[in-house]
Design a protein around this motif. Structure first.
Motif, PDB file in Angstrom:
ATOM      1  N   GLU A  37       0.779  -1.258  -0.135  1.00  0.00           N
ATOM      2  CA  GLU A  37       0.163   0.155  -0.074  1.00  0.00           C
ATOM      3  C   GLU A  37       0.937   1.309   0.214  1.00  0.00           C
ATOM      4  O   GLU A  37       0.415   2.228  -0.688  1.00  0.00           O
ATOM      5  N   SER A  38       1.885   1.126   0.663  1.00  0.00           N
ATOM      6  CA  SER A  38       2.928   2.160   0.741  1.00  0.00           C
ATOM      7  C   SER A  38       3.601   2.837  -0.534  1.00  0.00           C
ATOM      8  O   SER A  38       3.603   3.868  -0.800  1.00  0.00           O
ATOM      9  N   TYR A  39       3.745   1.958  -1.142  1.00  0.00           N
ATOM     10  CA  TYR A  39       4.417   1.892  -2.488  1.00  0.00           C
ATOM     11  C   TYR A  39       3.479   2.297  -3.635  1.00  0.00           C
ATOM     12  O   TYR A  39       3.472   2.996  -4.472  1.00  0.00           O
ATOM     13  N   ALA A  40       2.132   1.832  -3.238  1.00  0.00           N
ATOM     14  CA  ALA A  40       0.987   2.380  -4.176  1.00  0.00           C
ATOM     15  C   ALA A  40       0.809   3.916  -3.988  1.00  0.00           C
ATOM     16  O   ALA A  40       0.886   4.663  -4.888  1.00  0.00           O
ATOM     17  N   LEU A  41       0.901   4.253  -2.736  1.00  0.00           N
ATOM     18  CA  LEU A  41       0.662   5.932  -2.362  1.00  0.00           C
ATOM     19  C   LEU A  41       1.830   6.382  -3.097  1.00  0.00           C
ATOM     20  O   LEU A  41       1.757   7.509  -3.501  1.00  0.00           O
ATOM     21  N   LEU A  42       3.087   5.788  -2.954  1.00  0.00           N
ATOM     22  CA  LEU A  42       4.281   6.419  -3.646  1.00  0.00           C
ATOM     23  C   LEU A  42       4.049   6.785  -5.099  1.00  0.00           C
ATOM     24  O   LEU A  42       4.245   7.580  -5.655  1.00  0.00           O
ATOM     25  N   LEU A  43       3.563   5.670  -5.900  1.00  0.00           N
ATOM     26  CA  LEU A  43       3.275   5.636  -7.196  1.00  0.00           C
ATOM     27  C   LEU A  43       2.311   7.048  -7.638  1.00  0.00           C
ATOM     28  O   LEU A  43       2.526   7.516  -8.386  1.00  0.00           O
ATOM     29  N   GLY A  44       1.241   6.960  -6.808  1.00  0.00           N
ATOM     30  CA  GLY A  44       0.134   7.774  -7.026  1.00  0.00           C
ATOM     31  C   GLY A  44       0.788   9.262  -6.692  1.00  0.00           C
ATOM     32  O   GLY A  44       0.230  10.153  -7.401  1.00  0.00           O
ATOM     33  N   SER A  45       1.433   9.444  -5.702  1.00  0.00           N
ATOM     34  CA  SER A  45       1.881  10.846  -5.604  1.00  0.00           C
ATOM     35  C   SER A  45       3.098  11.170  -6.459  1.00  0.00           C
ATOM     36  O   SER A  45       3.210  12.375  -6.812  1.00  0.00           O
ATOM     37  N   THR A  46       3.898  10.303  -6.943  1.00  0.00           N
ATOM     38  CA  THR A  46       4.782  10.293  -8.080  1.00  0.00           C
ATOM     39  C   THR A  46       4.277  11.015  -9.176  1.00  0.00           C
ATOM     40  O   THR A  46       4.547  12.074  -9.986  1.00  0.00           O
ATOM     41  N   LEU A  47       3.000  10.209  -9.841  1.00  0.00           N
ATOM     42  CA  LEU A  47       2.255  10.759 -10.956  1.00  0.00           C
ATOM     43  C   LEU A  47       1.734  12.345 -10.629  1.00  0.00           C
ATOM     44  O   LEU A  47       1.752  13.032 -11.632  1.00  0.00           O
ATOM     45  N   SER A  48       1.147  12.548  -9.297  1.00  0.00           N
ATOM     46  CA  SER A  48       0.377  14.061  -9.260  1.00  0.00           C
ATOM     47  C   SER A  48       1.668  14.955  -9.178  1.00  0.00           C
ATOM     48  O   SER A  48       1.574  16.047  -9.863  1.00  0.00           O
ATOM     49  N   ALA A  49       2.814  14.451  -8.362  1.00  0.00           N
ATOM     50  CA  ALA A  49       3.845  15.586  -8.685  1.00  0.00           C
ATOM     51  C   ALA A  49       4.426  15.789  -9.828  1.00  0.00           C
ATOM     52  O   ALA A  49       4.694  16.804 -10.281  1.00  0.00           O
ATOM     53  N   GLY A  50       4.467  14.644 -10.562  1.00  0.00           N
ATOM     54  CA  GLY A  50       5.218  14.817 -11.933  1.00  0.00           C
ATOM     55  C   GLY A  50       4.311  15.504 -13.000  1.00  0.00           C
ATOM     56  O   GLY A  50       4.766  16.472 -13.926  1.00  0.00           O
ATOM     57  N   THR A  51       2.930  15.485 -12.779  1.00  0.00           N
ATOM     58  CA  THR A  51       1.927  16.422 -13.424  1.00  0.00           C
ATOM     59  C   THR A  51       2.227  17.664 -13.447  1.00  0.00           C
ATOM     60  O   THR A  51       1.983  18.486 -14.644  1.00  0.00           O
ATOM     61  N   VAL A  52       2.385  18.307 -12.455  1.00  0.00           N
ATOM     62  CA  VAL A  52       2.900  19.889 -12.059  1.00  0.00           C
ATOM     63  C   VAL A  52       3.979  20.044 -13.088  1.00  0.00           C
ATOM     64  O   VAL A  52       4.039  21.106 -14.041  1.00  0.00           O
ATOM     65  N   PRO A  76      -7.677  -3.375  -5.856  1.00  0.00           N
ATOM     66  CA  PRO A  76      -6.793  -3.071  -4.612  1.00  0.00           C
ATOM     67  C   PRO A  76      -5.273  -2.855  -5.294  1.00  0.00           C
ATOM     68  O   PRO A  76      -4.834  -3.182  -6.169  1.00  0.00           O
ATOM     69  N   VAL A  77      -4.736  -1.955  -4.578  1.00  0.00           N
ATOM     70  CA  VAL A  77      -3.307  -1.564  -4.640  1.00  0.00           C
ATOM     71  C   VAL A  77      -3.282  -0.620  -6.082  1.00  0.00           C
ATOM     72  O   VAL A  77      -3.218   0.476  -5.975  1.00  0.00           O
ATOM     73  N   VAL A  78      -3.377  -1.416  -7.042  1.00  0.00           N
ATOM     74  CA  VAL A  78      -3.409  -0.611  -8.378  1.00  0.00           C
ATOM     75  C   VAL A  78      -4.497   0.423  -8.612  1.00  0.00           C
ATOM     76  O   VAL A  78      -4.262   1.539  -8.970  1.00  0.00           O
ATOM     77  N   GLY A  79      -5.679   0.232  -8.000  1.00  0.00           N
ATOM     78  CA  GLY A  79      -6.795   1.140  -8.140  1.00  0.00           C
ATOM     79  C   GLY A  79      -6.625   2.376  -7.452  1.00  0.00           C
ATOM     80  O   GLY A  79      -6.644   3.441  -7.994  1.00  0.00           O
ATOM     81  N   GLN A  80      -5.852   2.261  -6.303  1.00  0.00           N
ATOM     82  CA  GLN A  80      -5.537   3.461  -5.494  1.00  0.00           C
ATOM     83  C   GLN A  80      -4.361   4.393  -6.143  1.00  0.00           C
ATOM     84  O   GLN A  80      -4.303   5.423  -6.013  1.00  0.00           O
ATOM     85  N   ALA A  81      -3.497   3.446  -6.805  1.00  0.00           N
ATOM     86  CA  ALA A  81      -2.308   4.044  -7.301  1.00  0.00           C
ATOM     87  C   ALA A  81      -2.426   4.819  -8.612  1.00  0.00           C
ATOM     88  O   ALA A  81      -2.038   5.850  -8.692  1.00  0.00           O
ATOM     89  N   LEU A  82      -3.386   4.083  -9.460  1.00  0.00           N
ATOM     90  CA  LEU A  82      -3.374   4.745 -10.943  1.00  0.00           C
ATOM     91  C   LEU A  82      -4.927   5.334 -11.148  1.00  0.00           C
ATOM     92  O   LEU A  82      -5.099   5.910 -12.306  1.00  0.00           O
ATOM     93  N   PHE A  83      -6.219   4.903 -10.410  1.00  0.00           N
ATOM     94  CA  PHE A  83      -7.262   5.229 -10.989  1.00  0.00           C
ATOM     95  C   PHE A  83      -8.067   5.963  -9.919  1.00  0.00           C
ATOM     96  O   PHE A  83      -9.364   5.933 -10.240  1.00  0.00           O
TER      97      PHE A  83
END
Length: 306
Positions: free
Chosen positions: A2-17, A130-137
């Motif tokens: 779950e922590s890695y999923a959060l890291l991936l999702g936050s990476t995509l958000s930060a990279g968007t800026v 699970p996991v992927v949904g939180q990270a990407l969708f």
């Protein structure tokens, strides 16, 4: 996991800026204009968007207000450097300094203001995985629109006549002028469009990414976006990949802190900027490679009839 999923999702958000701002600067540079004012434009757009949402409650209007603020400031910069032939680097730095000061002054009354709750987004079915949904969708729609924007920019620059004309203005403005193209008008349009994208990036920061207003909250992202265009060798797809790379480095500091890694927080905060410097140093080791990819007229003034 779950922590890695959060890291991936936050990476995509930060990279968007970074990706949106860098794409705006890329349009400028493809037309032969260097705009060092991204930091200032993003800050002014951030406060414009934040104030708009505070007074209207509409996040859409906030993003549009940010784009408008960025476009207006960029157009002012464009008039100065394109028609009055002021130095592009000095004018861009002046714009950046103006934006920092002006946004701080205007934003005094909004430091304690709060925005309405940000709407939650999730793809049907995919968001529940699970996991992927939180990270990407479950990310903001602008994250996905940025990927679409990259594809559209690739198509525009390399598959359309208008994109060919824009690139020709950045490569040889004299030749484009001789063929009858309004070089100054094209450059001004490119600068304004780039400013609108920088404004959108700033608006995203203050209304979605960190929904609050703090003086200087862009925190150097405008400069990182500027470096990102060189890192990507002026290619939109590489801009997106580079943005996610820098976004991952930015979010890594929070992930390491959350996992209990005993490293000074000040050192971790340095990571994105150290990574930027290292990348630029590595790229600069091959000047011939940079010259082969950089628009030939980048940073050079255009004098019709000369």
């Amino acid at each position: 996991m779950e922590s890695y999923a959060l890291l991936l999702g936050s990476t995509l958000s930060a990279g968007t800026v970074l990706a949106i701002a860098a794409l705006g600067l890329l349009i400028n540079e493809k037309a032969g204009i260097v705009n060092l004012g991204a930091e200032g434009m993003m800050l002014c757009a951030a406060i414009a968007a934040f104030a708009t949402v505070v007074h209207t409650g509409s996040f859409t209007l906030g993003l549009l207000a940010g784009m408008a603020a960025g476009a207006v400031l960029a157009a002012l910069f464009g008039v100065l450097v394109i028609w009055f032939n002021t130095n592009q680097y000095a004018t861009g730095l002046a714009l950046s300094l103006f934006g920092v000061g002006f946004s701080a002054f205007v934003g005094i009354g909004y430091v304690q203001a709060k925005l309405p709750d940000t709407p939650k987004f999730a793809w049907p079915v995919l968001g529940d995985l699970p996991v992927v949904g939180q990270a990407l969708f479950r990310l903001h729609p602008l994250v996905y629109l940025t990927v679409v924007l990259v594809a559209l920019m690739v198509w525009f620059l390399y598959r359309t006549r208008a994109g060919l004309v824009l690139r020709s203005v950045g490569e040889s403005p004299e030749s484009a002028h001789a063929l009858g193209y309004p070089v100054r008008g094209i450059r001004l349009g490119a600068v304004a469009a780039g400013g609108a994208l920088c404004g959108l990036a700033g608006a995203y920061i203050s209304t979605v990414y960190t929904p609050l207003w703090v003086e200087g909250m862009v925190a150097g992202r405008g400069w990182i976006a500027l470096a990102l265009t060189t890192f990507a060798t002026w290619r939109p797809a590489r801009v997106l990949l580079g943005a996610y790379l820098f976004g991952g480095v930015t979010m890594l500091q929070f992930h390491l802190q959350a996992t209990g890694v005993q490293v000074a927080s000040q050192l971790l905060s340095m990571l994105p900027y150290v990574a930027t410097i290292v990348v630029l140093v590595l790229i600069s080791r091959n000047p011939a490679w940079i010259r082969a990819n950089m628009p030939a007229a980048l940073g050079k003034p255009f004098h019709p009839g000369s």
